[in-house]
Design an enzyme around this catalytic site. Sequence first.
Site, short mmCIF file in Angstrom:
data_model
loop_
_atom_site.label_atom_id
_atom_site.label_comp_id
_atom_site.label_asym_id
_atom_site.label_seq_id
_atom_site.Cartn_x
_atom_site.Cartn_y
_atom_site.Cartn_z
N LYS A 126 0.89 -1.19 0.00
CA LYS A 126 0.00 0.00 0.00
C LYS A 126 0.91 1.22 0.00
O LYS A 126 2.00 1.19 0.55
CB LYS A 126 -0.88 0.01 1.25
CG LYS A 126 -2.17 0.75 1.08
CD LYS A 126 -3.20 -0.14 0.44
CE LYS A 126 -4.55 0.52 0.31
NZ LYS A 126 -5.56 -0.47 -0.10
P1 NAD Z 1 -12.82 7.21 -2.85
O1 NAD Z 1 -11.79 8.23 -2.64
O2 NAD Z 1 -13.33 6.97 -4.22
O3 NAD Z 1 -14.08 7.48 -1.91
C1 NAD Z 1 -13.93 7.68 -0.54
C2 NAD Z 1 -15.24 8.21 0.00
O4 NAD Z 1 -15.16 8.34 1.43
C3 NAD Z 1 -15.60 9.59 -0.52
O5 NAD Z 1 -17.00 9.65 -0.80
C4 NAD Z 1 -15.26 10.50 0.65
O6 NAD Z 1 -16.02 11.69 0.65
C5 NAD Z 1 -15.63 9.61 1.80
N1 NAD Z 1 -15.04 10.04 3.06
C6 NAD Z 1 -13.78 10.49 3.27
N2 NAD Z 1 -13.62 10.84 4.56
C7 NAD Z 1 -14.81 10.60 5.17
C8 NAD Z 1 -15.28 10.78 6.49
N3 NAD Z 1 -14.48 11.25 7.45
N4 NAD Z 1 -16.56 10.45 6.76
C9 NAD Z 1 -17.38 9.97 5.80
N5 NAD Z 1 -16.98 9.79 4.52
C10 NAD Z 1 -15.71 10.10 4.21
O7 NAD Z 1 -12.21 5.84 -2.25
P2 NAD Z 1 -12.66 4.35 -2.55
O8 NAD Z 1 -11.73 3.82 -3.57
O9 NAD Z 1 -14.11 4.29 -2.75
O10 NAD Z 1 -12.26 3.63 -1.18
C11 NAD Z 1 -13.14 3.60 -0.07
C12 NAD Z 1 -12.72 2.48 0.86
O11 NAD Z 1 -12.72 1.23 0.14
C13 NAD Z 1 -11.31 2.60 1.44
O12 NAD Z 1 -11.28 2.02 2.73
C14 NAD Z 1 -10.47 1.74 0.49
O13 NAD Z 1 -9.27 1.29 1.07
C15 NAD Z 1 -11.44 0.60 0.25
N6 NAD Z 1 -11.17 -0.19 -0.94
C16 NAD Z 1 -11.14 0.39 -2.17
C17 NAD Z 1 -10.90 -0.40 -3.27
C18 NAD Z 1 -10.91 0.17 -4.67
O14 NAD Z 1 -10.86 -0.63 -5.62
N7 NAD Z 1 -11.02 1.46 -4.87
C19 NAD Z 1 -10.64 -1.77 -3.13
C20 NAD Z 1 -10.71 -2.34 -1.85
C21 NAD Z 1 -10.98 -1.53 -0.77
#
Ligand code: NAD
Length: 440
Positions: A126
């Site tokens: 990561k």
């Molecule tokens: P992203 O940046 O696209 O979206 C993140 C979202 O979280 C946004 O809507 C943001 O406004 C919101 N957010 C941020 N801080 C916040 C807070 N304090 N309170 C409420 N909402 C808040 O990111 P993503 O890719 O959707 O990732 C989200 C989660 O999923 C993370 O934990 C990431 O590690 C996990 N994840 C993502 C993927 C992927 O393929 N993108 C894969 C596995 C896991």
Amino acid sequence: MSNSESPSSRPSLIPLKPVPDPDRYDFFKVIQGYLDQAAKVADVPDHVLDILSEAKNEIIVHFPVLMDSGEHRLLKGYRIQHNNLLGPFKGGIRYHESVGLDDLKALASMMTWKCSLLGIPFGGAKGGIKVNPRNLSENELRRMTRRFTHALGSNIGPQYDIPAPDVGTNGQTMVWLMDTYMNTVGHHSKNAQRRVVTGKTVASGGSLGREKATSQGVVHCIVEWAKENRFDLEGKTAIVQGFGNVGSHASLLLAKLGVATVAVGDHSGYLCNPEGFSPHKLVEHVRTHGSIEGYPHGTTCSREQFFGIKADIFVPAALENQVGEAEAQALDVKLVAEGANGPVNPDGERILLERGISVIPDVIANSGGVTVSYYEWVQNGRSERWDLAKVDEKLEKDMVHAYRRVMFYSREKNVNPRVAAYALALDNLAQVYKERGIFP
Ligand code: NAD
């Protein structure tokens, strides 16, 4: 001689231990706790547990970025490579103001468990930059990504360490990263370097189905859970925290199954709509406005109110440590399906399970992302382009198989699904360490 120079007032030569911040959530320690619990169930020698308790490489870089103002800003970037026993290091790049070493160590190790559990020939990594990307222009983001990639140099590579999107990054970020890397390697092998990243836009070599893959995997798990529990999803409701890549696609895919999203939240606040949001319209609003704020078809609510809204399913899809004791007590749902990594902390999970609320843990629930990343890497390597039906079909098969293995093991060993998922991942890693031995 003045008093201040007297030997008795000299500072001690023994360095003082840093005072722990009681409010700081130690995510890495939490993950190590799960590892210890799983090791009691799995057959893991101590030396393997020791190896897996630390990251193999912790790379920290400082690099300057030209801002639109003409000034230069020095930024800190990380790449944590937890383990590459099963294949190249693999994991997302996060741009967020809270990015730090220990959280990334936790997230990197989770990638090792996911790949091991899913049988994907990748290890875990990561990385990220401690920055708020919302404060940067598109040009600044591009220059920052290119300078970060340059600073990482040969610490990444298509057979060595393969980044992907995470919080604050997307397909465009990956294309900048890919292009920078491609342009720093030899002329003739340039196109073979495309698979240095996954999660690219489709036009630039990404896989069909990758953008929704993480949420698709979450939804496959929800469907399996519903079958196990004879629960008809049609006409049911969900609340979703985080409306970025994972949250928005989860809401869209759930809507296809007849599950209405009745409350959403992101960094700007929380909104509810008992009639159910139109996920398509909300996605469009977020695309144009950057957040859910100002969306007209809903009522604003507080974070506390959000966690108390009655629904059938909660999909956390924002950040870690969002569900502690208070939130777990407040949640009025039947199932928590962890789209985010580490959204429920150990106290929160204990309370949810005591209250009879099912939890599908992150290591299985959100592993659809890395699974389709693997398909992308394979397609790039073979110069193939799979159609969406093929990607979807393979993902469903892999997810359903992994979900059922975790739940079967959980029942067989009488441990919760999180410990079961970790134990299965550990079993596989321990077997490979046993066969290969430790060099020399
Ligand atoms: P992203 O940046 O696209 O979206 C993140 C979202 O979280 C946004 O809507 C943001 O406004 C919101 N957010 C941020 N801080 C916040 C807070 N304090 N309170 C409420 N909402 C808040 O990111 P993503 O890719 O959707 O990732 C989200 C989660 O999923 C993370 O934990 C990431 O590690 C996990 N994840 C993502 C993927 C992927 O393929 N993108 C894969 C596995 C896991």
